[in-house]
Design a protein around this motif. Structure first.
Motif, PDB file in Angstrom:
ATOM      1  N   ASP A   1      95.556 -89.382   4.387  1.00 18.21           N
ATOM      2  CA  ASP A   1      95.549 -90.843   5.485  1.00 18.21           C
ATOM      3  C   ASP A   1      96.631 -90.531   6.805  1.00 18.21           C
ATOM      4  O   ASP A   1      97.607 -89.514   6.218  1.00 18.21           O
ATOM      5  N   PHE A   2      96.130 -89.557   8.091  1.00 17.03           N
ATOM      6  CA  PHE A   2      96.696 -89.246   8.911  1.00 17.03           C
ATOM      7  C   PHE A   2      96.740 -90.092  10.248  1.00 17.03           C
ATOM      8  O   PHE A   2      95.803 -91.298  10.245  1.00 17.03           O
ATOM      9  N   LYS A   3      97.360 -90.291  10.790  1.00 17.09           N
ATOM     10  CA  LYS A   3      97.915 -91.299  12.662  1.00 17.09           C
ATOM     11  C   LYS A   3      96.086 -89.935  13.312  1.00 17.09           C
ATOM     12  O   LYS A   3      96.839 -89.319  13.487  1.00 17.09           O
ATOM     13  N   ARG A   4      95.215 -90.751  13.989  1.00 15.65           N
ATOM     14  CA  ARG A   4      94.786 -89.576  14.644  1.00 15.65           C
ATOM     15  C   ARG A   4      94.613 -90.708  15.968  1.00 15.65           C
ATOM     16  O   ARG A   4      94.842 -91.661  15.765  1.00 15.65           O
ATOM     17  N   VAL A   5      95.024 -89.221  17.218  1.00 15.71           N
ATOM     18  CA  VAL A   5      94.990 -90.127  18.049  1.00 15.71           C
ATOM     19  C   VAL A   5      93.438 -90.576  18.605  1.00 15.71           C
ATOM     20  O   VAL A   5      92.250 -89.959  18.759  1.00 15.71           O
TER      21      VAL A   5
ATOM     22  N   LEU B   1      89.897 -81.129   9.911  1.00 15.29           N
ATOM     23  CA  LEU B   1      90.000 -81.928  10.493  1.00 15.29           C
ATOM     24  C   LEU B   1      91.112 -81.336  12.035  1.00 15.29           C
ATOM     25  O   LEU B   1      90.697 -81.501  13.775  1.00 15.29           O
ATOM     26  N   GLN B   2      92.138 -80.514  12.184  1.00 16.35           N
ATOM     27  CA  GLN B   2      91.901 -79.946  13.225  1.00 16.35           C
ATOM     28  C   GLN B   2      91.389 -79.536  14.572  1.00 16.35           C
ATOM     29  O   GLN B   2      91.954 -79.391  15.326  1.00 16.35           O
TER      30      GLN B   2
ATOM     31  N   PHE C   1      99.176 -84.921  10.751  1.00 13.06           N
ATOM     32  CA  PHE C   1      99.004 -84.767   9.793  1.00 13.06           C
ATOM     33  C   PHE C   1     100.107 -85.010   8.792  1.00 13.06           C
ATOM     34  O   PHE C   1     101.278 -84.687   8.665  1.00 13.06           O
ATOM     35  N   PRO C   2      99.595 -85.806   7.172  1.00 10.28           N
ATOM     36  CA  PRO C   2     100.889 -85.658   6.645  1.00 10.28           C
ATOM     37  C   PRO C   2     101.418 -84.390   5.067  1.00 10.28           C
ATOM     38  O   PRO C   2     100.308 -83.915   5.589  1.00 10.28           O
TER      39      PRO C   2
ATOM     40  N   GLY D   1     103.337 -86.017  -0.547  1.00  9.57           N
ATOM     41  CA  GLY D   1     103.790 -86.980   0.279  1.00  9.57           C
ATOM     42  C   GLY D   1     102.656 -87.864  -0.492  1.00  9.57           C
ATOM     43  O   GLY D   1     100.996 -88.177  -0.938  1.00  9.57           O
ATOM     44  N   LYS D   2     102.630 -89.218  -0.135  1.00 10.56           N
ATOM     45  CA  LYS D   2     101.473 -90.288  -0.943  1.00 10.56           C
ATOM     46  C   LYS D   2     100.489 -90.760  -0.056  1.00 10.56           C
ATOM     47  O   LYS D   2      99.987 -90.929  -0.406  1.00 10.56           O
ATOM     48  N   ASN D   3     100.529 -89.520   0.710  1.00 11.94           N
ATOM     49  CA  ASN D   3      99.399 -89.806   2.187  1.00 11.94           C
ATOM     50  C   ASN D   3      97.815 -88.965   1.996  1.00 11.94           C
ATOM     51  O   ASN D   3      97.038 -88.440   2.254  1.00 11.94           O
ATOM     52  N   PHE D   4      98.775 -87.889   0.881  1.00  5.61           N
ATOM     53  CA  PHE D   4      97.228 -87.228   0.028  1.00  5.61           C
ATOM     54  C   PHE D   4      97.103 -86.981  -1.149  1.00  5.61           C
ATOM     55  O   PHE D   4      98.360 -86.346  -1.739  1.00  5.61           O
ATOM     56  N   LYS D   5      95.885 -86.834  -2.099  1.00  4.72           N
ATOM     57  CA  LYS D   5      95.520 -87.506  -3.341  1.00  4.72           C
ATOM     58  C   LYS D   5      94.051 -86.121  -3.419  1.00  4.72           C
ATOM     59  O   LYS D   5      93.292 -86.123  -2.419  1.00  4.72           O
TER      60      LYS D   5
END
Length: 181
Positions: free
Chosen positions: A114-118, A154-155, A164-165, A169-173
């Motif tokens: 789960d990442f922040k995409r522009v 993705l980059q 990207f997290p 952390g909890k945003n990568f499984k």
């Protein structure tokens, strides 16, 4: 296992949780109560070696650190610091998350990030961050290798300002699917 406690210029090194609670009870500003006592007991009995900080009021804390130091001088000179490696060469203070990430097991992994995409907002012509979930199956050697391959992919395909997290952390499984056939 000993405990180092500090509140401003008051500090002590104690051998038991009872001594620690007595030290804190003698400091009126801390205001010992049952909830704080239970939390301290839980921290001391846990496997966590990170220092624990307790808030008294805004910007005022006391700290508890688990240590193997026998004396205050040993503690100050960092003679009993957890170095991370045991005699067998394995990390004994590595968190389970990091250990699982670094466990080498070649095969297929399914990773979800789960990442922040522009993204461009069509009506205004401005850009904004959007929470985006990306799931992929990759051939990798470990969980961290799976993370690196997904982020690298993705980059190349999203705006460079996307965030990207951390893999920890909890945003990568991720989960191991098995060997490649």
């Amino acid at each position: 296992m000993n405990l180092y406690l500090r509140y401003f210029d008051r500090e002590t090194l104690v051998t038991s949780v009872e001594d620690a609670l007595n030290f804190l009870a003698n400091i009126g500003e801390i205001g010992m109560n049952a909830a704080l006592e239970n939390d301290i007991r839980d921290y001391v009995s846990s496997d966590v070696f990170y220092p624990k900080r307790y808030k008294i009021r805004p910007r005022v804390y006391f700290i508890i650190i688990k240590t193997d130091a026998a004396t205050m001088q040993d503690f100050k000179e960092k003679k009993a610091v957890h170095l991370g490696a045991s005699a067998s060469g394995h990390d004994r203070n590595v968190s389970p998350v990091i250990a699982k990430l670094n466990e080498e097991k070649y095969g297929w992994y399914e990773g979800a990030i789960d990442f922040k995409r522009v993204l461009l907002v069509p009506g205004t012509g401005k850009f904004q961050y959007r929470d985006t979930r990306f799931v992929a199956r990759v051939k990798a050697e470990s969980g961290i290798d799976c993370y690196n391959r997904i982020v690298e992919h993705l980059q190349e395909r999203v705006d460079a300002r996307s965030q990207f997290p951390s893999a920890k952390g909890k945003n990568f499984k991720f989960r191991y699917l098995g060997l490649a056939k």
